[in-house]
Enzyme design. Structure first.
Site, PDB file in Angstrom:
ATOM      1  N   LYS A 111       0.857  -0.975  -0.159  1.00  0.00           N
ATOM      2  CA  LYS A 111       0.092   0.021  -0.037  1.00  0.00           C
ATOM      3  C   LYS A 111       0.882   1.358  -0.068  1.00  0.00           C
ATOM      4  CE  LYS A 111      -3.958  -2.514   2.188  1.00  0.00           C
ATOM      5  NZ  LYS A 111      -4.710  -2.903   3.480  1.00  0.00           N
ATOM      6  N   GLN A 166      -4.627  -1.824   9.744  1.00  0.00           N
ATOM      7  CA  GLN A 166      -4.620  -3.119   9.090  1.00  0.00           C
ATOM      8  C   GLN A 166      -5.136  -4.282   9.748  1.00  0.00           C
ATOM      9  OE1 GLN A 166      -3.541  -3.552   5.759  1.00  0.00           O
ATOM     10  NE2 GLN A 166      -3.908  -5.703   5.796  1.00  0.00           N
ATOM     11  N   ASP A 196     -10.809   2.436   4.067  1.00  0.00           N
ATOM     12  CA  ASP A 196     -11.187   1.239   3.975  1.00  0.00           C
ATOM     13  C   ASP A 196     -12.603   0.843   3.689  1.00  0.00           C
ATOM     14  OD1 ASP A 196      -9.031  -0.699   3.888  1.00  0.00           O
ATOM     15  OD2 ASP A 196      -8.490  -0.709   5.866  1.00  0.00           O
TER      16      ASP A 196
END
Ligand code: GUN
Length: 292
Positions: free
Chosen positions: A52, A96, A119
């Site tokens: 990412k 994450q 997200d």
């Protein structure tokens, strides 16, 4: 049979973002900034976060990595998120997953400012998604939709079978495919670990999204001729012939299934790369909404 080439499509999306950032630089605007929080040293999570960050650099975004040990105390995590929420130079925040067992995942996700929830895991983002309102769509389902759009895969009126009901992939993609949009307008069946006779549902499907996390699960006798197959699996399987010691395997037995398909996404080179494109697109959107 046409391959849904995530490498090619994600590269096009990244090229387009890079051009937009070049233009912002010319106008001396600050660039989009993604902050990633990584806890512990889970190998797969490390790889995803590194990717990412690398992809942010590739398109000219700024990124920050905030790391914690596996035994981090929840209050420390809470204050890190609050700090990023209050930092007006940060556009997108992601934590994450998975988190260590002692951390309450729901509480942590709920703390992220929904305007920075790139997200799309915050319940406000989920609620908007369900109602068809503009919002951050979780990166993997967003990437799948962009891939279907790119290849102009006909979805309207089709029967889509989604295998898996996770908050990250199965549930949101089932909602998106069902919406009155293009791509969309599918009749959707969501199958899961308790579904009886799953193969019979799959055999009826025009579109199958396999997101269950069992390598090679979908076999040729579960797929009808001409189906569209989207493979979301990314399981690490031991492979001594690889330098890393493992290979990445999808949920679809590609060799068997591909010859029957009209379209199929490979692993690697399919949905995984589109997930990154989805995240970058969300970060860009968050920045657009914050830099006026
Ligand atoms: N873990 C597995 N997939 C994802 C994802 O898309 N985002 C985050 N934050 N964690 C994940």
């Amino acid at each position: 049979m046409q391959i849904l080439d995530g490498k090619k499509v994600s590269q096009e999306i990244k090229d387009s973002l890079r051009e937009k950032i070049k233009e912002s630089n010319r106008l001396q605007k600050r660039v989009p900034h993604l902050a990633a929080i990584l806890i512990g040293n889970n190998g797969a999570s490390e790889t995803y976060v590194a990717s990412k960050i690398r992809n942010c650099e590739e398109v000219g975004f700024k990124s920050s990595l905030v790391r914690f040990e596996n035994d981090v105390l929840e209050p420390d995590l809470v204050s890190a998120i609050e700090q990023l929420n209050n930092d007006e130079n940060v556009d997108g925040i992601l934590v994450q997953l998975p988190l260590p067992k002692h951390i309450n995942e729901e509480k942590i996700i709920n703390l992220i400012n929904p305007e920075k929830d790139v997200d799309g895991f915050h319940p406000i983002s989920t609620g908007k998604l369900v109602q068809g309102l503009p919002t951050f769509i979780p990166a993997t389902p967003f990437g799948i939709m962009m891939m279907l759009k790119h290849y102009q895969v006909e979805t309207s009126g089709k029967h889509a079978v989604v295998i898996g009901r996770s908050n990250i992939v199965g549930r949101p993609i089932s909602i998106l495919l069902n919406q009155n949009t293009n791509p969309g307008n599918c009749t959707v069946t969501v199958c899961h670990s308790r579904t009886q006779n799953l193969a019979a549902y799959c055999r009826q499907a025009d579109i199958i999204v396999a997101a269950l996390g069992i390598p090679g699960f979908l076999k040729a006798d579960m797929v009808k001729e001409g189906a569209v197959v989207i493979d979301v699996g990314i399981t690490r399987v031991e492979d001594p012939s690889k330098k890393s010691g493992f290979a990445i395997k999808g949920d679809v037995d590609f060799e068997q299934v591909a010859p029957k398909c009209s379209y199929i996404s490979p692993v690697p080179g399919g949905v995984g790369l589109m997930t990154i494109a989805g995240l970058l697109q969300n970060t860009y959107q968050a920045w657009l909404q914050q830099v006026r």
